[in-house]
Design a protein around this motif. Structure first.
Motif, PDB file in Angstrom:
ATOM      1  N   MET A   1      11.868 -33.704  25.069  1.00  0.00           N
ATOM      2  CA  MET A   1      12.855 -33.568  24.073  1.00  0.00           C
ATOM      3  C   MET A   1      14.137 -33.893  24.680  1.00  0.00           C
ATOM      4  O   MET A   1      14.463 -34.057  25.980  1.00  0.00           O
ATOM      5  CB  MET A   1      12.980 -31.804  23.562  1.00  0.00           C
ATOM      6  N   ALA A   2      14.831 -34.801  23.986  1.00  0.00           N
ATOM      7  CA  ALA A   2      15.902 -35.678  24.440  1.00  0.00           C
ATOM      8  C   ALA A   2      17.045 -34.263  24.605  1.00  0.00           C
ATOM      9  O   ALA A   2      17.481 -33.407  23.965  1.00  0.00           O
ATOM     10  CB  ALA A   2      16.782 -36.256  23.206  1.00  0.00           C
ATOM     11  N   ALA A  28      15.105 -38.053  15.380  1.00  0.00           N
ATOM     12  CA  ALA A  28      14.975 -39.631  15.852  1.00  0.00           C
ATOM     13  C   ALA A  28      15.425 -39.897  17.046  1.00  0.00           C
ATOM     14  O   ALA A  28      15.280 -40.986  17.731  1.00  0.00           O
ATOM     15  CB  ALA A  28      15.676 -40.374  14.658  1.00  0.00           C
ATOM     16  N   THR A  30      15.315 -40.100  20.929  1.00  0.00           N
ATOM     17  CA  THR A  30      14.395 -40.035  21.970  1.00  0.00           C
ATOM     18  C   THR A  30      15.058 -39.672  23.383  1.00  0.00           C
ATOM     19  O   THR A  30      14.295 -39.470  24.207  1.00  0.00           O
ATOM     20  CB  THR A  30      13.464 -41.460  22.172  1.00  0.00           C
ATOM     21  N   SER A  31      16.159 -39.910  23.306  1.00  0.00           N
ATOM     22  CA  SER A  31      16.789 -39.973  24.999  1.00  0.00           C
ATOM     23  C   SER A  31      18.327 -39.376  24.691  1.00  0.00           C
ATOM     24  O   SER A  31      19.079 -40.313  23.892  1.00  0.00           O
ATOM     25  CB  SER A  31      16.427 -40.756  25.843  1.00  0.00           C
ATOM     26  N   ASP A  57      19.349 -43.016  22.544  1.00  0.00           N
ATOM     27  CA  ASP A  57      18.190 -43.823  22.175  1.00  0.00           C
ATOM     28  C   ASP A  57      17.587 -43.212  20.824  1.00  0.00           C
ATOM     29  O   ASP A  57      17.447 -41.858  20.711  1.00  0.00           O
ATOM     30  CB  ASP A  57      17.357 -43.914  23.425  1.00  0.00           C
ATOM     31  N   SER A  59      14.605 -43.709  17.877  1.00  0.00           N
ATOM     32  CA  SER A  59      13.455 -44.538  17.412  1.00  0.00           C
ATOM     33  C   SER A  59      13.770 -44.826  15.930  1.00  0.00           C
ATOM     34  O   SER A  59      14.228 -43.944  15.112  1.00  0.00           O
ATOM     35  CB  SER A  59      12.409 -43.459  17.524  1.00  0.00           C
ATOM     36  N   LYS A  61      11.391 -46.593  14.001  1.00  0.00           N
ATOM     37  CA  LYS A  61      10.031 -46.906  13.739  1.00  0.00           C
ATOM     38  C   LYS A  61       9.791 -46.707  12.415  1.00  0.00           C
ATOM     39  O   LYS A  61      10.039 -45.363  11.898  1.00  0.00           O
ATOM     40  CB  LYS A  61       9.198 -46.310  14.668  1.00  0.00           C
ATOM     41  N   SER A  90      13.288 -49.231  18.342  1.00  0.00           N
ATOM     42  CA  SER A  90      14.174 -48.519  19.142  1.00  0.00           C
ATOM     43  C   SER A  90      15.637 -48.980  19.347  1.00  0.00           C
ATOM     44  O   SER A  90      15.683 -50.255  19.528  1.00  0.00           O
ATOM     45  CB  SER A  90      13.701 -48.367  20.644  1.00  0.00           C
ATOM     46  N   HIS A  92      19.595 -48.521  21.312  1.00  0.00           N
ATOM     47  CA  HIS A  92      20.328 -47.795  22.312  1.00  0.00           C
ATOM     48  C   HIS A  92      21.557 -47.812  21.847  1.00  0.00           C
ATOM     49  O   HIS A  92      22.339 -48.780  21.409  1.00  0.00           O
ATOM     50  CB  HIS A  92      19.955 -48.448  23.532  1.00  0.00           C
TER      51      HIS A  92
END
Length: 124
Positions: A1-2, A28, A30-31, A57, A59, A61, A90, A92
């Motif tokens: 988990m971010a 969504a 991810t980091s 970050d 996602s 997708k 992805s 950033h």
């Protein structure tokens, strides 16, 4: 988990702006913040904005180019100055002081549209 709890105030404001606009779902992400040791373990850059709490970050997708473009436009308007677009969906975003844009292969060049926004359709 971010880890979103340890984001800097500027990164948190960017995140909140994108979520409140409806362009970004919290799931969504991810980091977010990364400790230096975690950053090293995931292959992060040695001077990563994540280790300062300045980056997220996302996602994307399954998103189409128009959705990615809308997210990037809103992020830049909300203060994102570091933008990385990666193959596989992805993105950033960070709130560094000096603007930087990069894409596949670590290139620090990205096509820009006439209005100054990043042209995401140029990335795979």
């Amino acid at each position: 988990m971010a880890n979103l709890e340890d984001l800097s105030p500027s990164a948190r404001a960017l995140y909140d702006s994108l979520v409140s606009s409806g362009l970004l779902s919290p799931g969504a992400i991810t980091s977010g913040y990364r400790s230096p040791s975690h950053n090293a373990s995931v292959g992060g850059a040695s001077r990563s904005q994540h280790t300062h709490g300045n980056a997220i970050d996302i996602s994307t997708k399954g998103w189409d180019d128009a959705q990615r473009q809308s997210l990037l436009d809103a992020a830049i308007a909300a203060g994102a100055k570091g933008v990385g677009v990666y193959p596989g969906g992805s993105i950033h975003l960070d709130v560094r002081e000096t603007p930087a844009v990069w894409g596949p292969g670590g290139s620090y060049r990205a096509p820009r549209l006439k209005d100054g926004t990043v042209d995401v359709s140029a990335f795979p």
